[in-house]
Design a protein around this motif. Sequence first.
Motif, short mmCIF file in Angstrom:
data_model
loop_
_atom_site.label_atom_id
_atom_site.label_comp_id
_atom_site.label_asym_id
_atom_site.label_seq_id
_atom_site.Cartn_x
_atom_site.Cartn_y
_atom_site.Cartn_z
N ASP A 101 -52.56 -8.04 16.02
CA ASP A 101 -53.27 -6.74 15.01
C ASP A 101 -52.62 -5.79 15.31
OD1 ASP A 101 -53.47 -5.73 17.49
OD2 ASP A 101 -56.45 -6.52 17.86
N ASP A 131 -45.28 -12.53 9.50
CA ASP A 131 -46.16 -11.39 8.72
C ASP A 131 -46.34 -9.84 8.20
OD1 ASP A 131 -48.19 -11.36 7.11
OD2 ASP A 131 -49.56 -12.50 7.91
N GLY A 133 -50.66 -9.09 6.79
CA GLY A 133 -51.82 -9.47 7.32
C GLY A 133 -52.58 -9.51 6.53
N ARG A 144 -56.99 -5.51 10.63
CA ARG A 144 -55.97 -6.70 9.71
C ARG A 144 -55.56 -7.38 11.20
NH1 ARG A 144 -53.51 -6.63 5.24
NH2 ARG A 144 -54.69 -5.20 4.29
N TYR A 145 -55.38 -8.67 10.44
CA TYR A 145 -54.32 -9.79 11.97
C TYR A 145 -53.79 -10.08 10.76
CZ TYR A 145 -58.95 -9.47 14.65
OH TYR A 145 -60.38 -9.31 15.33
N TYR A 146 -52.74 -10.10 11.76
CA TYR A 146 -50.66 -10.88 11.22
C TYR A 146 -50.66 -12.16 12.32
CZ TYR A 146 -50.51 -5.97 9.84
OH TYR A 146 -51.33 -4.79 9.52
#
Length: 80
Positions: free
Chosen positions: A60, A17, A20, A3-5
């Motif tokens: 992340d 964010d 994400g 999961r990336y923000y």
Amino acid sequence: MPRYYFDLKTGNSVAVDEEGVDLSDLEAAQSEAAQSLGAMARDAAVTGKGTEQMEISVRDDDGPVMTVRFSYDISRKKTN
């Protein structure tokens, strides 16, 4: 899947964010950040502001992984 923000900074404001997005890898995160920043830059250019600086900091669950930046400057020689 990681999961990336994507935290957005424009001028003096920062939008963090909290949700994400799940992406396959770092390359996909880089592509997402670059495409998003390109769309925002296009929108900002239409407004005709004199100077604009934007960046998206990608992180992340372990912390920061990259920053994508864009800036431009419009310098008029005449006002009308």
